[in-house]
Design a protein around this motif. Structure first.
Motif, mmCIF file in Angstrom:
data_model
loop_
_atom_site.group_PDB
_atom_site.id
_atom_site.type_symbol
_atom_site.label_atom_id
_atom_site.label_comp_id
_atom_site.label_asym_id
_atom_site.label_seq_id
_atom_site.Cartn_x
_atom_site.Cartn_y
_atom_site.Cartn_z
ATOM 1 N N ILE A 147 -6.597 40.624 -12.550
ATOM 2 C CA ILE A 147 -6.566 40.138 -11.234
ATOM 3 C C ILE A 147 -4.595 40.688 -11.307
ATOM 4 O O ILE A 147 -4.126 40.512 -12.517
ATOM 5 C CB ILE A 147 -6.516 39.385 -11.195
ATOM 6 C CG1 ILE A 147 -6.382 38.427 -10.059
ATOM 7 C CG2 ILE A 147 -5.883 38.328 -12.305
ATOM 8 C CD1 ILE A 147 -6.570 36.917 -9.358
ATOM 9 N N LYS A 148 -4.413 41.406 -10.724
ATOM 10 C CA LYS A 148 -3.129 42.033 -9.716
ATOM 11 C C LYS A 148 -2.580 41.635 -8.719
ATOM 12 O O LYS A 148 -3.697 41.698 -8.124
ATOM 13 C CB LYS A 148 -2.797 43.487 -10.320
ATOM 14 C CG LYS A 148 -1.828 44.127 -10.356
ATOM 15 C CD LYS A 148 -0.779 43.361 -11.314
ATOM 16 C CE LYS A 148 1.100 44.705 -11.127
ATOM 17 N NZ LYS A 148 1.351 44.215 -9.787
ATOM 18 N N GLY A 149 -1.228 41.798 -8.370
ATOM 19 C CA GLY A 149 -0.244 41.108 -6.799
ATOM 20 C C GLY A 149 -0.630 42.244 -6.001
ATOM 21 O O GLY A 149 -0.023 43.702 -7.078
ATOM 22 N N ALA A 150 -0.887 41.997 -5.066
ATOM 23 C CA ALA A 150 -1.123 43.287 -4.369
ATOM 24 C C ALA A 150 -0.121 43.756 -3.741
ATOM 25 O O ALA A 150 -0.105 45.365 -3.457
ATOM 26 C CB ALA A 150 -2.341 43.366 -2.843
ATOM 27 N N GLY A 153 5.790 44.250 -8.287
ATOM 28 C CA GLY A 153 5.941 45.434 -9.503
ATOM 29 C C GLY A 153 6.500 44.367 -10.901
ATOM 30 O O GLY A 153 6.491 43.853 -10.733
ATOM 31 N N GLY A 154 6.531 45.698 -11.280
ATOM 32 C CA GLY A 154 7.428 45.496 -12.638
ATOM 33 C C GLY A 154 6.334 44.609 -12.930
ATOM 34 O O GLY A 154 6.739 44.420 -14.247
ATOM 35 N N GLY A 155 4.989 44.473 -13.615
ATOM 36 C CA GLY A 155 4.189 44.087 -14.466
ATOM 37 C C GLY A 155 4.054 41.827 -13.838
ATOM 38 O O GLY A 155 3.267 41.968 -14.190
ATOM 39 N N LYS A 156 4.644 41.804 -12.780
ATOM 40 C CA LYS A 156 4.632 40.367 -12.014
ATOM 41 C C LYS A 156 3.158 40.571 -11.857
ATOM 42 O O LYS A 156 2.181 41.576 -10.698
ATOM 43 C CB LYS A 156 5.520 40.452 -11.320
ATOM 44 C CG LYS A 156 6.881 40.970 -11.753
ATOM 45 C CD LYS A 156 7.009 39.821 -13.192
ATOM 46 C CE LYS A 156 9.066 39.598 -13.485
ATOM 47 N NZ LYS A 156 9.501 38.643 -14.082
ATOM 48 N N GLY A 157 2.613 39.314 -11.755
ATOM 49 C CA GLY A 157 1.946 38.938 -10.762
ATOM 50 C C GLY A 157 0.377 39.528 -11.741
ATOM 51 O O GLY A 157 -0.828 39.603 -11.477
ATOM 52 N N ASP A 186 -1.111 37.825 -2.071
ATOM 53 C CA ASP A 186 -2.168 38.844 -2.123
ATOM 54 C C ASP A 186 -2.668 39.170 -3.421
ATOM 55 O O ASP A 186 -2.114 39.878 -3.951
ATOM 56 C CB ASP A 186 -2.406 39.792 -0.652
ATOM 57 C CG ASP A 186 -2.940 38.907 0.742
ATOM 58 O OD1 ASP A 186 -2.888 37.899 0.800
ATOM 59 O OD2 ASP A 186 -2.252 39.704 1.211
ATOM 60 N N VAL A 187 -4.477 39.377 -4.319
ATOM 61 C CA VAL A 187 -4.130 40.091 -5.513
ATOM 62 C C VAL A 187 -5.287 40.619 -4.675
ATOM 63 O O VAL A 187 -5.329 40.849 -3.565
ATOM 64 C CB VAL A 187 -4.987 39.096 -6.104
ATOM 65 C CG1 VAL A 187 -3.362 38.116 -6.830
ATOM 66 C CG2 VAL A 187 -5.654 38.072 -5.703
ATOM 67 N N PHE A 188 -5.754 41.682 -6.166
ATOM 68 C CA PHE A 188 -7.020 42.151 -6.353
ATOM 69 C C PHE A 188 -7.361 42.125 -7.323
ATOM 70 O O PHE A 188 -6.797 41.794 -8.783
ATOM 71 C CB PHE A 188 -6.791 44.010 -5.705
ATOM 72 C CG PHE A 188 -6.303 44.902 -6.439
ATOM 73 C CD1 PHE A 188 -6.702 45.413 -7.661
ATOM 74 C CD2 PHE A 188 -4.343 44.845 -6.099
ATOM 75 C CE1 PHE A 188 -5.557 46.439 -9.053
ATOM 76 C CE2 PHE A 188 -3.613 45.155 -7.516
ATOM 77 C CZ PHE A 188 -4.127 45.915 -8.499
ATOM 78 N N ILE A 189 -8.794 42.512 -8.318
ATOM 79 C CA ILE A 189 -8.986 42.375 -9.112
ATOM 80 C C ILE A 189 -9.723 44.093 -9.337
ATOM 81 O O ILE A 189 -9.776 45.065 -9.210
ATOM 82 C CB ILE A 189 -10.183 42.173 -9.215
ATOM 83 C CG1 ILE A 189 -10.206 40.146 -7.863
ATOM 84 C CG2 ILE A 189 -11.434 41.766 -10.777
ATOM 85 C CD1 ILE A 189 -9.593 39.738 -8.814
ATOM 86 N N ALA A 190 -9.493 44.186 -10.732
ATOM 87 C CA ALA A 190 -9.620 45.740 -11.761
ATOM 88 C C ALA A 190 -9.663 45.458 -13.062
ATOM 89 O O ALA A 190 -9.090 44.726 -13.389
ATOM 90 C CB ALA A 190 -8.285 46.380 -11.377
ATOM 91 N N LYS A 191 -10.638 46.861 -13.103
ATOM 92 C CA LYS A 191 -10.894 46.466 -14.534
ATOM 93 C C LYS A 191 -9.204 47.060 -15.879
ATOM 94 O O LYS A 191 -8.612 47.747 -14.931
ATOM 95 C CB LYS A 191 -11.550 48.299 -14.966
ATOM 96 C CG LYS A 191 -12.357 48.628 -16.553
ATOM 97 C CD LYS A 191 -12.928 49.763 -16.403
ATOM 98 C CE LYS A 191 -12.954 50.641 -17.890
ATOM 99 N NZ LYS A 191 -13.389 51.784 -18.010
ATOM 100 N N TYR A 192 -9.584 46.158 -16.495
ATOM 101 C CA TYR A 192 -8.603 46.326 -17.609
ATOM 102 C C TYR A 192 -9.132 46.816 -18.622
ATOM 103 O O TYR A 192 -10.310 47.328 -19.397
ATOM 104 C CB TYR A 192 -8.465 44.680 -17.957
ATOM 105 C CG TYR A 192 -7.139 44.954 -19.486
ATOM 106 C CD1 TYR A 192 -6.093 45.158 -18.662
ATOM 107 C CD2 TYR A 192 -7.479 44.197 -20.709
ATOM 108 C CE1 TYR A 192 -4.873 44.118 -19.946
ATOM 109 C CE2 TYR A 192 -6.277 44.227 -21.073
ATOM 110 C CZ TYR A 192 -4.905 44.119 -20.421
ATOM 111 O OH TYR A 192 -3.882 43.809 -21.770
ATOM 112 N N LEU A 193 -7.874 47.979 -19.061
ATOM 113 C CA LEU A 193 -7.852 48.988 -19.903
ATOM 114 C C LEU A 193 -6.935 48.715 -21.044
ATOM 115 O O LEU A 193 -5.967 48.467 -21.118
ATOM 116 C CB LEU A 193 -6.905 50.403 -19.439
ATOM 117 C CG LEU A 193 -8.081 50.908 -18.336
ATOM 118 C CD1 LEU A 193 -7.500 52.138 -18.141
ATOM 119 C CD2 LEU A 193 -9.819 50.673 -18.072
ATOM 120 N N THR A 194 -7.601 49.052 -22.059
ATOM 121 C CA THR A 194 -7.160 47.912 -23.660
ATOM 122 C C THR A 194 -6.391 48.976 -24.090
ATOM 123 O O THR A 194 -5.478 48.259 -25.263
ATOM 124 C CB THR A 194 -8.628 46.981 -24.389
ATOM 125 O OG1 THR A 194 -9.102 48.040 -24.695
ATOM 126 C CG2 THR A 194 -9.140 46.331 -23.348
#
Length: 297
Positions: A147-150, A153-157, A186-194
């Motif tokens: 889950i990531k801030g929309a 930047g810089g790896g935050k959220g 605001d955020v979005f959900i995404a596949k996490y690439l390990t």
């Protein structure tokens, strides 16, 4: 004739589309991309849509999920209170009311309504986020989901949801950090690439439609999701992979220009287009996924 050129520096206001809009209204020139380009490429969910339209394959992700934290709710209530008081003063001056003060009971009722509406919207957004999480989690082999801030930047959220039981905690942490480090929660959900390499194409574009990829950087050495090293590896990449990244980056900038129907200029200046080279979980012909796009000055 002399021209006034405004150069905003880096970060902060330099990536805020409100600044080039204000500069343009004064008749000065903004040394950077247009507000149109910033609006289109700044939010990650919006730039993902542009990427898809230009033939790229972004990392599988949801649309933007709108959410308001407590600060946003209080700000909205203060704004509504100001509007009510200004309207009351206008009615008083026009003789439409004889009461010198706003009815406190009515005021509180309207402010409570503002809070109730936002909290209900948040509830729907939370359920939307959970649904998107479950979709991506189940569709891609029940692996971790990000889950990531929309607008961060810089790896935050960023939060990684390892199991469904972690969803609520990670969601609330992500929206909180997103609001603390960007204009919105605001955020979005995404596949996490390990297992992935973080590659960045540095692109330069001008108003004549010329687009050049100046180099490709390796940015995979990171600590706490912050880049520790950026190394130009353009000459070291396999030719097929290098040409593929250059073609994808050029296609995306071409799509931005196509959409700029007002001026036909599209993107000017420098832009960083980020890619993830997935080493596992994708067929060989789908191993490059676009991660995000960051406008530069």
């Amino acid at each position: 004739t002399s021209e006034i050129i405004v150069w905003p520096g880096w970060g902060g206001s330099a990536e805020n589309p409100a600044l080039p809009r204000m500069v343009r209204e004064t008749g000065a020139l903004f040394a950077g991309p247009s507000d149109f380009a910033m609006d289109l490429l700044g939010p990650k969910t919006s730039s993902n849509e542009v990427a898809r339209a230009s033939g790229l394959q972004p990392v599988p992700a949801s649309e933007r999920i709108v959410y308001k934290v407590e600060k946003d709710i209080l700000d909205a209530m203060k704004q509504r209170e100001l509007e009510i008081k200004l309207n009351h003063e206008s009615d008083l001056l026009a003789g439409r009311t004889q009461n010198p003060e706003v009815d406190p009971t009515e005021l509180q009722s309207q402010l409570l309504q503002v809070r109730t509406e936002i909290e209900e919207s948040n509830r729907r957004s939370f359920e939307q986020a959970r649904s998107e999480y479950e979709r991506i989690y189940n569709e891609y082999g029940k692996r971790p989901v990000m889950i990531k801030g929309a607008e961060t930047g810089g790896g935050k959220g960023i939060r990684v949801i390892e199991t469904p039981a972690d969803f609520e905690k990670m969601f609330l942490e992500a929206v909180g950090e997103s609001r603390a480090t960007s204009p919105s929660a605001d955020v979005f959900i995404a596949k996490y690439l390990t297992q992935a390499h973080h590659l960045e194409a540095q692109v330069i574009a001008d108003a004549e439609g010329n687009i050049r990829v100046m180099g490709i950087r390796q940015c995979s050495l990171q600590r706490s999701q912050q880049k520790v090293q950026e190394l130009d590896i353009t000459a070291l990449l396999p030719r097929r992979l290098r040409d593929h990244i250059i073609q994808q980056a050029t296609s995306m900038m071409t799509e931005v220009r196509r959409r700029d129907v007002a001026s036909g200029v599209g993107y000017t200046n420098a832009v960083t287009i980020e890619f993830l080279w997935d080493l596992a979980g994708l067929p060989a012909n789908q191993q490059i996924g676009r991660a995000s796009c960051r406008e530069r000055v």
